[in-house]
Design a protein around this motif. Structure first.
Motif, PDB file in Angstrom:
ATOM      1  N   ASP A  10    -113.147  48.115  86.277  1.00  0.00           N
ATOM      2  CA  ASP A  10    -113.444  49.327  87.037  1.00  0.00           C
ATOM      3  C   ASP A  10    -113.258  50.532  86.118  1.00  0.00           C
ATOM      4  OD1 ASP A  10    -114.036  51.061  89.061  1.00  0.00           O
ATOM      5  OD2 ASP A  10    -112.043  50.979  89.972  1.00  0.00           O
TER       6      ASP A  10
ATOM      7  N   LEU B 130    -122.929  52.240  89.105  1.00  0.00           N
ATOM      8  CA  LEU B 130    -123.132  52.300  90.555  1.00  0.00           C
ATOM      9  C   LEU B 130    -123.988  53.499  90.943  1.00  0.00           C
ATOM     10  CD1 LEU B 130    -119.534  51.419  91.831  1.00  0.00           C
ATOM     11  CD2 LEU B 130    -121.513  49.905  91.705  1.00  0.00           C
TER      12      LEU B 130
ATOM     13  N   PRO C 281    -117.510  45.958  90.862  1.00  0.00           N
ATOM     14  CA  PRO C 281    -118.645  46.639  90.207  1.00  0.00           C
ATOM     15  C   PRO C 281    -119.474  45.660  89.390  1.00  0.00           C
ATOM     16  CG  PRO C 281    -116.589  47.131  89.072  1.00  0.00           C
ATOM     17  CD  PRO C 281    -116.210  46.394  90.319  1.00  0.00           C
TER      18      PRO C 281
END
Length: 353
Positions: A67, A75, A207
């Motif tokens: 992350d 994203l 993610p």
């Protein structure tokens, strides 16, 4: 068949190398006689890497967390999960907290208090940093136990339900894959159908940077189990343990092979000679740390006669605040139907009168 002139000709070096690579046969074909198992995937290292990914992301470990800022930018480029996009605050950007970032203190305190049977796993408390905010130094077997047994219980109640279910299903998948019993074909085919769904649940949580080749290799593990059999015939645990033993034989770093060979011969000689000494303490007659002591001459069942060798120093604990509770238990044992206060008074008069 190549003649000597062709081999010694430097101009044919590339052609010779190409022919030797084509004719080389992989040793994996010896595991599967049919030759269908082209690559033997190592379950041990796959478990280790996935466990490192999960713990690094959960705890936000620098260098191991998936992350990152680039993951948040991915994203934003993909236009998904807008609540995790970077928030502009003047000249800087803020990183919104993700649902998979757990409370470090609570999570690591749970791991610190986990107790295992002797020989089941190493002490996880030694892998927690001094400040209690990081997890480091995990071995492959530690990740094996954590991913299958501890992690599903550790995230329950700390993280959202969807994250707990995904972690528990992945741990159950590896638990069935690494079972000691014979892996049945119907179970393998069912696992083959379930693992894509489990990874899809992970894709909804983590993610895109979380998913690399290690997560993809999990899809092929049921196929390897169908062709090869149980994972105990293909993983690297016995090989790594043997290599560790050979590394410990090295005493002269300038002569590695000689040190290993000399120590190996000496170890085999001592191993053979130790079988002829019954009155000495050797590896063959040495008692274990938790030796079970029972006398088979009695008629009682042996399961009720097991003893235990205590580990560590003795500790004396005074139960002053629980004295009445202890007295009440003694009343129950002796079958006395009176209150704890009356029993204490009766016992004091009986002792001191």
């Amino acid at each position: 068949m190549l003649d000597l002139e062709t081999i010694l000709n430097p101009k044919r070096g590339s052609e010779l190398m190409m022919m030797s690579n084509v004719e080389k046969e992989s040793h994996v074909y010896g595991i599967c006689p049919t030759g269908q198992l082209q690559h033997n995937l190592d379950v041990m290292h796959i478990e280790k890497n996935i466990c490192d990914y999960i713990f690094g992301t959960f705890l936000g470990i620098v260098g191991k967390s998936k992350d990152t800022v680039n993951a948040r930018l991915d994203l934003e480029d993909m236009g998904i999960r807008k609540h995790l996009h970077l928030k502009r605050d003047g000249n800087s950007y803020g990183v919104p907290p993700a649902p998979y970032v757990t409370q470090k203190i609570v999570f690591l305190e749970f791991l610190r208090n986990v107790k295992f049977p002797d020989g089941y796993a190493s002490a996880l408390a030694t892998c927690i940093s001094a400040d209690g905010c990081n997890l480091q130094g995990l071995k492959t077997h530690d990740c094996h136990i954590l991913l299958q047994r501890i992690l599903p219980a550790a995230v329950r109640g700390v993280m959202p339900k969807n994250i707990h279910e995904a972690i528990a299903e992945l741990g159950n998948f590896f638990q069935q894959l690494c079972a000691r019993t014979v892996l049945k074909l119907d179970v393998s085919h069912r696992m083959k159908e379930e693992i894509p769904i489990i990874l899809c649940k992970f894709e909804k949580i983590f993610p895109p940077a979380f998913f690399d080749v290690m997560l993809h290799l999990v899809v092929h593990l049921p196929d390897d189990a169908i062709l090869r059999g149980p994972v105990q015939y293909g993983w690297m645990y016995p090989v790594e343990r043997r290599l560790l033993t050979l590394k410990r034989f090295v005493r002269n770093m300038a002569r590695l092979e000689g040190s290993i060979a000399e120590a190996y011969v000496a170890n085999e000689c001592l191993h053979a000679c130790s079988r002829y000494f019954d009155d000495l303490d050797t590896r063959h007659n040495r008692a274990g740390r938790n030796r079970e002591r029972f006398d088979l001459r009695n008629d009682d069942i042996s399961v009720f006669q097991h003893g235990v060798d205590l580990l560590g120093a003795a500790k004396i604990t005074y139960l002053e605040h629980d004295y009445k509770k202890m007295v009440a238990r003694q009343c129950f044992v002796e079958g006395v139907d009176i209150s704890a206060d009356i029993y204490m008074l009766w016992l004091a008069n009986r002792i001191y009168v």
